[in-house]
Design a protein around this motif. Structure first.
Motif, PDB file in Angstrom:
ATOM      1  N   VAL A  71       0.838  -1.201   0.000  1.00 39.26           N
ATOM      2  CA  VAL A  71       0.000   0.000   0.000  1.00 39.26           C
ATOM      3  C   VAL A  71       0.873   1.250   0.000  1.00 39.26           C
ATOM      4  O   VAL A  71       0.588   2.218  -0.697  1.00 39.26           O
ATOM      5  N   TYR A  72       1.950   1.226   0.767  1.00 40.53           N
ATOM      6  CA  TYR A  72       2.841   2.388   0.809  1.00 40.53           C
ATOM      7  C   TYR A  72       3.398   2.668  -0.573  1.00 40.53           C
ATOM      8  O   TYR A  72       3.453   3.820  -1.012  1.00 40.53           O
ATOM      9  N   ASP A  73       3.819   1.611  -1.264  1.00 36.79           N
ATOM     10  CA  ASP A  73       4.397   1.790  -2.595  1.00 36.79           C
ATOM     11  C   ASP A  73       3.372   2.359  -3.559  1.00 36.79           C
ATOM     12  O   ASP A  73       3.687   3.209  -4.388  1.00 36.79           O
ATOM     13  N   VAL A  74       2.133   1.876  -3.474  1.00 35.72           N
ATOM     14  CA  VAL A  74       1.081   2.378  -4.347  1.00 35.72           C
ATOM     15  C   VAL A  74       0.844   3.860  -4.072  1.00 35.72           C
ATOM     16  O   VAL A  74       0.722   4.665  -4.992  1.00 35.72           O
ATOM     17  N   ALA A  75       0.805   4.220  -2.784  1.00 34.06           N
ATOM     18  CA  ALA A  75       0.608   5.623  -2.422  1.00 34.06           C
ATOM     19  C   ALA A  75       1.776   6.471  -2.909  1.00 34.06           C
ATOM     20  O   ALA A  75       1.587   7.595  -3.398  1.00 34.06           O
ATOM     21  N   GLN A  76       2.979   5.955  -2.788  1.00 37.42           N
ATOM     22  CA  GLN A  76       4.158   6.690  -3.235  1.00 37.42           C
ATOM     23  C   GLN A  76       4.136   6.872  -4.754  1.00 37.42           C
ATOM     24  O   GLN A  76       4.464   7.941  -5.264  1.00 37.42           O
ATOM     25  N   GLN A  77       3.721   5.831  -5.469  1.00 32.67           N
ATOM     26  CA  GLN A  77       3.624   5.940  -6.926  1.00 32.67           C
ATOM     27  C   GLN A  77       2.601   7.002  -7.321  1.00 32.67           C
ATOM     28  O   GLN A  77       2.831   7.788  -8.244  1.00 32.67           O
ATOM     29  N   GLN A  78       1.480   7.021  -6.621  1.00 36.15           N
ATOM     30  CA  GLN A  78       0.462   8.031  -6.916  1.00 36.15           C
ATOM     31  C   GLN A  78       0.993   9.437  -6.650  1.00 36.15           C
ATOM     32  O   GLN A  78       0.747  10.366  -7.409  1.00 36.15           O
ATOM     33  N   LYS A  79       1.750   9.570  -5.563  1.00 40.23           N
ATOM     34  CA  LYS A  79       2.338  10.878  -5.237  1.00 40.23           C
ATOM     35  C   LYS A  79       3.333  11.306  -6.320  1.00 40.23           C
ATOM     36  O   LYS A  79       3.350  12.467  -6.733  1.00 40.23           O
ATOM     37  N   ASN A  80       4.137  10.373  -6.779  1.00 39.78           N
ATOM     38  CA  ASN A  80       5.101  10.687  -7.834  1.00 39.78           C
ATOM     39  C   ASN A  80       4.397  11.120  -9.114  1.00 39.78           C
ATOM     40  O   ASN A  80       4.832  12.064  -9.779  1.00 39.78           O
ATOM     41  N   LEU A  81       3.314  10.439  -9.476  1.00 40.56           N
ATOM     42  CA  LEU A  81       2.566  10.816 -10.675  1.00 40.56           C
ATOM     43  C   LEU A  81       2.002  12.221 -10.555  1.00 40.56           C
ATOM     44  O   LEU A  81       2.048  13.005 -11.517  1.00 40.56           O
ATOM     45  N   SER A  82       1.466  12.549  -9.389  1.00 42.36           N
ATOM     46  CA  SER A  82       0.898  13.887  -9.218  1.00 42.36           C
ATOM     47  C   SER A  82       1.984  14.956  -9.291  1.00 42.36           C
ATOM     48  O   SER A  82       1.761  16.039  -9.845  1.00 42.36           O
ATOM     49  N   GLU A  83       3.166  14.664  -8.743  1.00 43.16           N
ATOM     50  CA  GLU A  83       4.256  15.635  -8.826  1.00 43.16           C
ATOM     51  C   GLU A  83       4.711  15.825 -10.267  1.00 43.16           C
ATOM     52  O   GLU A  83       4.972  16.954 -10.699  1.00 43.16           O
ATOM     53  N   GLU A  84       4.797  14.721 -11.028  1.00 44.39           N
ATOM     54  CA  GLU A  84       5.192  14.829 -12.428  1.00 44.39           C
ATOM     55  C   GLU A  84       4.165  15.650 -13.215  1.00 44.39           C
ATOM     56  O   GLU A  84       4.526  16.478 -14.055  1.00 44.39           O
ATOM     57  N   HIS A  85       2.904  15.421 -12.943  1.00 42.46           N
ATOM     58  CA  HIS A  85       1.846  16.173 -13.617  1.00 42.46           C
ATOM     59  C   HIS A  85       1.938  17.659 -13.282  1.00 42.46           C
ATOM     60  O   HIS A  85       1.781  18.525 -14.154  1.00 42.46           O
ATOM     61  N   GLU A  86       2.209  17.950 -12.025  1.00 42.33           N
ATOM     62  CA  GLU A  86       2.344  19.347 -11.603  1.00 42.33           C
ATOM     63  C   GLU A  86       3.529  20.012 -12.294  1.00 42.33           C
ATOM     64  O   GLU A  86       3.441  21.164 -12.746  1.00 42.33           O
ATOM     65  N   ILE A  87       4.625  19.305 -12.420  1.00 40.54           N
ATOM     66  CA  ILE A  87       5.815  19.847 -13.096  1.00 40.54           C
ATOM     67  C   ILE A  87       5.499  20.119 -14.566  1.00 40.54           C
ATOM     68  O   ILE A  87       5.870  21.163 -15.120  1.00 40.54           O
ATOM     69  N   LYS A  88       4.782  19.179 -15.216  1.00 40.85           N
ATOM     70  CA  LYS A  88       4.413  19.381 -16.619  1.00 40.85           C
ATOM     71  C   LYS A  88       3.514  20.603 -16.783  1.00 40.85           C
ATOM     72  O   LYS A  88       3.652  21.362 -17.734  1.00 40.85           O
ATOM     73  N   GLU A  89       2.599  20.790 -15.840  1.00 36.15           N
ATOM     74  CA  GLU A  89       1.719  21.960 -15.907  1.00 36.15           C
ATOM     75  C   GLU A  89       2.507  23.245 -15.776  1.00 36.15           C
ATOM     76  O   GLU A  89       2.250  24.224 -16.478  1.00 36.15           O
ATOM     77  N   ARG A  90       3.483  23.264 -14.864  1.00 36.31           N
ATOM     78  CA  ARG A  90       4.304  24.463 -14.704  1.00 36.31           C
ATOM     79  C   ARG A  90       5.083  24.766 -15.973  1.00 36.31           C
ATOM     80  O   ARG A  90       5.181  25.920 -16.414  1.00 36.31           O
ATOM     81  N   ARG A  91       5.668  23.708 -16.554  1.00 29.85           N
ATOM     82  CA  ARG A  91       6.462  23.911 -17.774  1.00 29.85           C
ATOM     83  C   ARG A  91       5.589  24.380 -18.903  1.00 29.85           C
ATOM     84  O   ARG A  91       5.972  25.265 -19.695  1.00 29.85           O
ATOM     85  N   SER A  92       4.411  23.818 -19.032  1.00 30.03           N
ATOM     86  CA  SER A  92       3.523  24.233 -20.127  1.00 30.03           C
ATOM     87  C   SER A  92       3.049  25.663 -19.889  1.00 30.03           C
ATOM     88  O   SER A  92       2.864  26.420 -20.840  1.00 30.03           O
ATOM     89  N   GLY A  93       2.890  26.057 -18.654  1.00 27.82           N
ATOM     90  CA  GLY A  93       2.500  27.443 -18.348  1.00 27.82           C
ATOM     91  C   GLY A  93       3.603  28.406 -18.705  1.00 27.82           C
ATOM     92  O   GLY A  93       3.347  29.501 -19.190  1.00 27.82           O
ATOM     93  N   GLU A  94       4.868  28.026 -18.484  1.00 36.94           N
ATOM     94  CA  GLU A  94       5.988  28.895 -18.837  1.00 36.94           C
ATOM     95  C   GLU A  94       6.088  29.043 -20.342  1.00 36.94           C
ATOM     96  O   GLU A  94       6.376  30.116 -20.841  1.00 36.94           O
ATOM     97  N   VAL A  95       5.844  27.971 -21.056  1.00 41.27           N
ATOM     98  CA  VAL A  95       5.945  28.008 -22.507  1.00 41.27           C
ATOM     99  C   VAL A  95       4.869  28.923 -23.081  1.00 41.27           C
ATOM    100  O   VAL A  95       5.094  29.684 -24.000  1.00 41.27           O
ATOM    101  N   LYS A  96       3.672  28.870 -22.505  1.00 38.29           N
ATOM    102  CA  LYS A  96       2.563  29.676 -23.001  1.00 38.29           C
ATOM    103  C   LYS A  96       2.834  31.162 -22.780  1.00 38.29           C
ATOM    104  O   LYS A  96       2.393  31.995 -23.548  1.00 38.29           O
ATOM    105  N   ARG A  97       3.543  31.514 -21.717  1.00 38.94           N
ATOM    106  CA  ARG A  97       3.822  32.914 -21.423  1.00 38.94           C
ATOM    107  C   ARG A  97       4.789  33.507 -22.433  1.00 38.94           C
ATOM    108  O   ARG A  97       4.753  34.680 -22.734  1.00 38.94           O
ATOM    109  N   LYS A  98       5.720  32.741 -22.959  1.00 40.44           N
ATOM    110  CA  LYS A  98       6.755  33.266 -23.853  1.00 40.44           C
ATOM    111  C   LYS A  98       6.244  33.591 -25.174  1.00 40.44           C
ATOM    112  O   LYS A  98       5.534  33.846 -25.846  1.00 40.44           O
TER     113      LYS A  98
END
Length: 87
Positions: free
Chosen positions: A60-87
């Motif tokens: 269960v811990y590993d599953v929760a950790q995997q879910q946390k990692n996915l959400s962090e990756e998604h958040e990073i992608k959103e930030r990068r896409s937001g920076e690209v849109k501003r330029k």
């Protein structure tokens, strides 16, 4: 030891009365066609992890950790896409 015997007899009588009361209730329920007792825990919920102790890779811990990692990756992608849109 007379007091201990009296206490023991009292507790036994109390247990017998309780059991007799339950038996009478069950007889009434059976006469009405109802189920007297439901034993067991009921149905188990399928969580999809299937034997946590058997397979350490799906703990269960590993599953929760995997879910946390996915959400962090998604958040990073959103930030990068937001920076690209501003330029």
């Amino acid at each position: 030891m007379k007091i201990v015997d009296q206490i023991s007899d009292f507790l036994d009588d109390r247990r017998r009365k309780k059991h007799q009361k339950i038996r009478q209730k069950n007889e009434r329920l059976r006469a009405n066609g109802q189920v007297t007792t439901k034993k067991g825990w009921g149905k188990m919920v399928n969580t999809g992890t299937g034997g946590i102790n058997q397979d350490p890779s799906t703990r269960v811990y590993d599953v929760a950790q995997q879910q946390k990692n996915l959400s962090e990756e998604h958040e990073i992608k959103e930030r990068r896409s937001g920076e690209v849109k501003r330029k």
